[in-house]
Design a protein around this motif. Structure first.
Motif, PDB file in Angstrom:
ATOM      1  N   ASP A 236      30.375   1.205  -7.081  1.00 53.94           N
ATOM      2  CA  ASP A 236      31.765   1.619  -7.246  1.00 53.94           C
ATOM      3  C   ASP A 236      32.128   2.621  -6.152  1.00 53.94           C
ATOM      4  OD1 ASP A 236      34.261   1.854  -8.222  1.00 53.94           O
ATOM      5  OD2 ASP A 236      33.711   2.884 -10.072  1.00 53.94           O
ATOM      6  N   LEU A 237      32.164   2.136  -4.916  1.00 51.99           N
ATOM      7  CA  LEU A 237      32.423   3.019  -3.780  1.00 51.99           C
ATOM      8  C   LEU A 237      33.770   3.720  -3.890  1.00 51.99           C
ATOM      9  CD1 LEU A 237      31.137   0.845  -0.796  1.00 51.99           C
ATOM     10  CD2 LEU A 237      30.032   2.832  -1.789  1.00 51.99           C
ATOM     11  N   GLY A 238      34.731   3.013  -4.459  1.00 53.90           N
ATOM     12  CA  GLY A 238      36.081   3.563  -4.522  1.00 53.90           C
ATOM     13  C   GLY A 238      36.188   4.836  -5.329  1.00 53.90           C
ATOM     14  N   ASN A 239      35.225   5.099  -6.215  1.00 52.77           N
ATOM     15  CA  ASN A 239      35.273   6.293  -7.067  1.00 52.77           C
ATOM     16  C   ASN A 239      34.266   7.357  -6.643  1.00 52.77           C
ATOM     17  OD1 ASN A 239      37.296   5.285  -8.761  1.00 52.77           O
ATOM     18  ND2 ASN A 239      35.806   4.096  -9.924  1.00 52.77           N
ATOM     19  N   MET A 240      33.656   7.190  -5.483  1.00 48.95           N
ATOM     20  CA  MET A 240      32.653   8.151  -5.016  1.00 48.95           C
ATOM     21  C   MET A 240      33.296   9.199  -4.108  1.00 48.95           C
ATOM     22  SD  MET A 240      29.367   5.770  -4.095  1.00 48.95           S
ATOM     23  CE  MET A 240      28.623   4.675  -5.326  1.00 48.95           C
ATOM     24  N   GLU A 241      32.566  10.283  -3.937  1.00 50.36           N
ATOM     25  CA  GLU A 241      32.983  11.307  -2.976  1.00 50.36           C
ATOM     26  C   GLU A 241      32.820  10.770  -1.552  1.00 50.36           C
ATOM     27  OE1 GLU A 241      34.308  14.210  -3.700  1.00 50.36           O
ATOM     28  OE2 GLU A 241      34.150  13.849  -5.862  1.00 50.36           O
ATOM     29  N   SER A 242      33.596  11.331  -0.648  1.00 48.85           N
ATOM     30  CA  SER A 242      33.587  10.844   0.735  1.00 48.85           C
ATOM     31  C   SER A 242      32.210  10.938   1.371  1.00 48.85           C
ATOM     32  CB  SER A 242      34.600  11.635   1.569  1.00 48.85           C
ATOM     33  OG  SER A 242      35.913  11.386   1.118  1.00 48.85           O
ATOM     34  N   ASN A 243      31.505  12.050   1.130  1.00 47.13           N
ATOM     35  CA  ASN A 243      30.179  12.213   1.725  1.00 47.13           C
ATOM     36  C   ASN A 243      29.208  11.150   1.234  1.00 47.13           C
ATOM     37  OD1 ASN A 243      30.967  14.430   3.204  1.00 47.13           O
ATOM     38  ND2 ASN A 243      30.280  15.912   1.689  1.00 47.13           N
ATOM     39  N   ASP A 244      29.316  10.797  -0.050  1.00 46.46           N
ATOM     40  CA  ASP A 244      28.446   9.754  -0.601  1.00 46.46           C
ATOM     41  C   ASP A 244      28.771   8.404   0.028  1.00 46.46           C
ATOM     42  OD1 ASP A 244      27.126  11.527  -2.234  1.00 46.46           O
ATOM     43  OD2 ASP A 244      28.453  11.193  -3.947  1.00 46.46           O
ATOM     44  N   ILE A 245      30.044   8.139   0.199  1.00 48.72           N
ATOM     45  CA  ILE A 245      30.448   6.869   0.807  1.00 48.72           C
ATOM     46  C   ILE A 245      29.932   6.777   2.238  1.00 48.72           C
ATOM     47  CG2 ILE A 245      32.408   5.467   1.559  1.00 48.72           C
ATOM     48  CD1 ILE A 245      33.994   6.643  -0.784  1.00 48.72           C
ATOM     49  N   LEU A 246      30.088   7.840   2.999  1.00 49.50           N
ATOM     50  CA  LEU A 246      29.617   7.842   4.379  1.00 49.50           C
ATOM     51  C   LEU A 246      28.108   7.644   4.446  1.00 49.50           C
ATOM     52  CD1 LEU A 246      31.780  10.767   5.813  1.00 49.50           C
ATOM     53  CD2 LEU A 246      31.910   8.359   6.480  1.00 49.50           C
ATOM     54  N   MET A 247      27.393   8.225   3.485  1.00 47.27           N
ATOM     55  CA  MET A 247      25.946   8.068   3.452  1.00 47.27           C
ATOM     56  C   MET A 247      25.561   6.624   3.168  1.00 47.27           C
ATOM     57  SD  MET A 247      23.240   7.691   1.139  1.00 47.27           S
ATOM     58  CE  MET A 247      23.907   8.296  -0.415  1.00 47.27           C
ATOM     59  N   LEU A 248      26.281   5.978   2.269  1.00 44.08           N
ATOM     60  CA  LEU A 248      25.957   4.600   1.904  1.00 44.08           C
ATOM     61  C   LEU A 248      26.343   3.617   3.009  1.00 44.08           C
ATOM     62  CD1 LEU A 248      27.030   4.546  -1.846  1.00 44.08           C
ATOM     63  CD2 LEU A 248      24.705   4.564  -0.944  1.00 44.08           C
ATOM     64  N   LEU A 249      27.372   3.943   3.761  1.00 42.31           N
ATOM     65  CA  LEU A 249      27.832   3.014   4.796  1.00 42.31           C
ATOM     66  C   LEU A 249      26.798   2.783   5.892  1.00 42.31           C
ATOM     67  CD1 LEU A 249      31.583   4.032   5.271  1.00 42.31           C
ATOM     68  CD2 LEU A 249      30.663   2.025   4.098  1.00 42.31           C
ATOM     69  N   LYS A 250      25.847   3.701   6.025  1.00 34.45           N
ATOM     70  CA  LYS A 250      24.824   3.516   7.065  1.00 34.45           C
ATOM     71  C   LYS A 250      23.931   2.315   6.770  1.00 34.45           C
ATOM     72  CE  LYS A 250      21.334   6.567   5.004  1.00 34.45           C
ATOM     73  NZ  LYS A 250      20.560   7.826   5.146  1.00 34.45           N
ATOM     74  N   TYR A 251      23.960   1.831   5.526  1.00 31.72           N
ATOM     75  CA  TYR A 251      23.126   0.684   5.164  1.00 31.72           C
ATOM     76  C   TYR A 251      23.812  -0.652   5.444  1.00 31.72           C
ATOM     77  CZ  TYR A 251      20.250   4.082   2.711  1.00 31.72           C
ATOM     78  OH  TYR A 251      19.446   5.149   2.413  1.00 31.72           O
ATOM     79  N   LEU A 252      25.070  -0.613   5.849  1.00 33.73           N
ATOM     80  CA  LEU A 252      25.767  -1.860   6.157  1.00 33.73           C
ATOM     81  C   LEU A 252      25.082  -2.560   7.329  1.00 33.73           C
ATOM     82  CD1 LEU A 252      29.619  -1.260   5.942  1.00 33.73           C
ATOM     83  CD2 LEU A 252      28.317  -3.038   4.821  1.00 33.73           C
ATOM     84  N   PRO A 253      24.671  -3.796   7.148  1.00 36.96           N
ATOM     85  CA  PRO A 253      24.026  -4.514   8.264  1.00 36.96           C
ATOM     86  C   PRO A 253      25.057  -4.868   9.338  1.00 36.96           C
ATOM     87  CG  PRO A 253      24.334  -5.980   6.393  1.00 36.96           C
ATOM     88  CD  PRO A 253      24.737  -4.615   5.923  1.00 36.96           C
ATOM     89  N   ASP A 254      24.575  -5.034  10.548  1.00 40.26           N
ATOM     90  CA  ASP A 254      25.476  -5.307  11.666  1.00 40.26           C
ATOM     91  C   ASP A 254      25.946  -6.759  11.720  1.00 40.26           C
ATOM     92  OD1 ASP A 254      25.283  -2.694  12.574  1.00 40.26           O
ATOM     93  OD2 ASP A 254      23.474  -3.129  13.746  1.00 40.26           O
ATOM     94  N   ASN A 255      25.268  -7.642  11.010  1.00 39.44           N
ATOM     95  CA  ASN A 255      25.525  -9.078  11.192  1.00 39.44           C
ATOM     96  C   ASN A 255      26.028  -9.774   9.930  1.00 39.44           C
ATOM     97  OD1 ASN A 255      23.186  -8.769   9.776  1.00 39.44           O
ATOM     98  ND2 ASN A 255      21.990 -10.251  10.957  1.00 39.44           N
ATOM     99  N   ASP A 256      26.587  -9.012   9.002  1.00 38.92           N
ATOM    100  CA  ASP A 256      27.058  -9.621   7.752  1.00 38.92           C
ATOM    101  C   ASP A 256      28.558  -9.361   7.601  1.00 38.92           C
ATOM    102  OD1 ASP A 256      27.551 -10.546   5.195  1.00 38.92           O
ATOM    103  OD2 ASP A 256      25.663  -9.793   4.385  1.00 38.92           O
ATOM    104  N   GLU A 257      29.353 -10.234   8.212  1.00 41.74           N
ATOM    105  CA  GLU A 257      30.801 -10.047   8.201  1.00 41.74           C
ATOM    106  C   GLU A 257      31.378 -10.159   6.793  1.00 41.74           C
ATOM    107  OE1 GLU A 257      34.804 -11.918  10.344  1.00 41.74           O
ATOM    108  OE2 GLU A 257      32.800 -12.322  11.149  1.00 41.74           O
ATOM    109  N   VAL A 258      30.797 -11.031   5.984  1.00 43.79           N
ATOM    110  CA  VAL A 258      31.292 -11.206   4.613  1.00 43.79           C
ATOM    111  C   VAL A 258      31.146  -9.907   3.828  1.00 43.79           C
ATOM    112  CG1 VAL A 258      30.922 -12.429   2.434  1.00 43.79           C
ATOM    113  CG2 VAL A 258      30.809 -13.675   4.601  1.00 43.79           C
TER     114      VAL A 258
END
Length: 486
Positions: A236-258
């Motif tokens: 539920d990223l939409g309800n998280m604090e900004s710092n938590d969201i930024l921390m989680l975004l580092k796990y986004l893979p570079d090759n998964d557009e979907v």
């Protein structure tokens, strides 16, 4: 017993009780047999394993205890100590399930007495794996896994069976918190079992499970997102604090557009430029296309209402060239108005692009954004004066003329608009409306724009007559009028 004990059919009176730990069983026949005085007696109560042993000795048929000793004593090399150990194991395993402290004590004792994997192999395999020929009760698999995680078993015990991990999958709903705890424990202890646990339940995690892990088990969350970044989508990223969201975004893979598109969709309502710029810096093309898609959908009555930060990223990063592909494919004038503001109403924009966009767009632009957009479109057409401008003239001329007529333009807007229109001389110099009409007519006549387009400039009869009168003032203009009438 035959292997670990000595049996004699005769004994002298002095043969009894050699050593304090000697176990001797003497059968006396008759009543005149004299024996040496017994040096001491055992006064304590009979232990459980001793009772099972005595019951087996006096039984006329093989007991469960004897079958137990036969199966598990065959590969034990500890002599009489091994007998006592197995008898003790038999005593404490007379229950439906081995779990908790009982299971831990049994396993600990086995590791101590039989450190090699081949020592008491049958006992170890049946205890851990069970099976058709096992004489042991089943074990609680979660407790078994916990023991393996907490203790350096090395090669002293068999590897955990696949059924232990199948148990996790079958009981995830009821025991998810316990399983998550074991996984975290495995990673803290640097135990390879953690990967097997994760493999067993990673496909079963739902949104609430992941949020629980995120809040309570950071190490496990890191591992999960490294293996399966898909859980960013269910979180539920939409309800998280900004710092938590930024921390989680580092796990986004570079090759998964979907996945990136899905994550952006969950964040479109968040008005935090640090989050937006983080996503844009990593995925500029995907971000722009996603934002544009949502702009188009929203302006057609669907999609998300974008937070200002997402629109700001368009304004700060987009160029005229970059926006061209989106302008061409736009489906509404409200979206086109946004794109015009994004490029800051840049008149270097290609007319063909805007003509194409207007051709497929629904005219749903209302409110105070309509006027600057119409002025931009008409000014763009006046500046370029070619056949691609016809649709722009048709779209904007009539309304901008009304703005001029009723003095609804600022001085700056009027000056920018009339900059590309020739001035009038004499007493008509002040008439901005006449000046605009005269400029439009000259562009159509001098640049050979289509007469059909000229007829579509306005639906107002008075204004159209005014345009015809201006055109009729010259010979070439009269010729152009004749083509209109034809």
């Amino acid at each position: 017993m035959r292997r670990n004990f000595s049996f004699r059919t005769a004994a002298g009176s002095g043969d009894f009780f050699i050593g304090e730990k000697t176990f001797d069983l003497t059968i006396l026949v008759g009543n005149n047999y004299s024996i040496a005085p017994i040096p001491h007696r055992i006064n304590s109560d009979i232990l459980g394993w001793e009772r099972y042993t005595l019951d087996d000795l006096i039984s006329e048929e093989p007991t469960a205890f004897r079958r137990f000793m036969w199966r598990y004593g065959s590969d034990i090399l500890l002599g009489r100590r091994g007998f006592k150990f197995l008898a003790s194991i038999y005593s404490v395993t007379r229950r439906a399930v081995l779990d908790g402290e009982v299971l831990f004590n049994i396993l600990s004792a086995i590791l101590k007495f039989f450190p090699s994997v081949n020592d008491a192999k049958n006992l170890k395999v049946d205890l851990v794996e069970g099976g058709q020929y096992s004489l042991l009760p089943s074990v609680d698999y979660l407790d078994l896994i916990e023991f393996y995680i907490k203790n350096p078993i090395s090669t002293k015990l068999p590897i955990l069976p696949e059924k232990a991990f199948e148990y996790i999958q079958d009981n995830w709903i009821d025991k998810s918190k316990e399983i998550i705890f074991l996984s975290e424990l495995a990673f803290v202890n640097n135990n390879e079992i953690g990967d097997d646990l994760l493999r067993s339940f990673i496909k079963l995690i739902n949104s609430s499970d992941f949020l629980y892990i995120k809040n309570n088990n950071s190490n496990l969350m890191d591992k999960i997102l490294t293996i399966e970044p898909y859980f960013l989508k269910v979180s539920d990223l939409g309800n998280m604090e900004s710092n938590d969201i930024l921390m989680l975004l580092k796990y986004l893979p570079d090759n998964d557009e979907v996945l990136v598109n899905a994550i952006i969709s969950t964040l479109l309502s968040i008005d935090d430029f640090s989050i937006v710029i983080e996503i844009y810096n990593r995925f500029p093309v995907i971000t722009l296309r996603k934002v544009i898609a949502e702009v188009e959908a929203f302006n057609l009555g669907g999609g998300y209402k974008l937070a200002n930060s997402w629109l700001d990223i368009l304004a700060e990063t987009s160029t005229v060239k970059m926006m061209s592909e989106f302008i061409c494919t736009s489906k509404s004038t409200s979206a086109l108005s946004l794109y015009a503001s994004v490029i800051k109403y840049d008149l270097s924009s290609e007319v063909t692009v805007w003509s194409t966009g207007l051709g497929d767009a629904i005219d749903n632009l209302r409110g105070n954004k309509r006027k600057p957009f119409l002025i931009f479109i008409l000014t763009l057409a006046l500046r370029n004066r070619n056949s691609d401008c016809e649709r722009l003239f048709e779209f904007a001329f009539e309304e901008v003329y009304q703005y001029l007529k009723y003095s609804q333009l600022t001085w700056e807007q009027k000056d920018n608009l009339l900059y590309y229109v020739p001035a009038l001389s004499g007493i008509f110099e002040w008439d901005s409306c006449l000046r605009l009409c005269n400029g439009i007519v000259r562009i159509y006549i001098e640049n050979g724009l289509k007469s059909d387009s000229f007829k579509r400039l306005t639906k107002e009869k008075c204004l159209f007559s005014k345009l015809l009168n201006i055109a009729g003032g010259t010979e070439i203009g009269r010729s152009y009028i004749n083509s209109i009438n034809d």
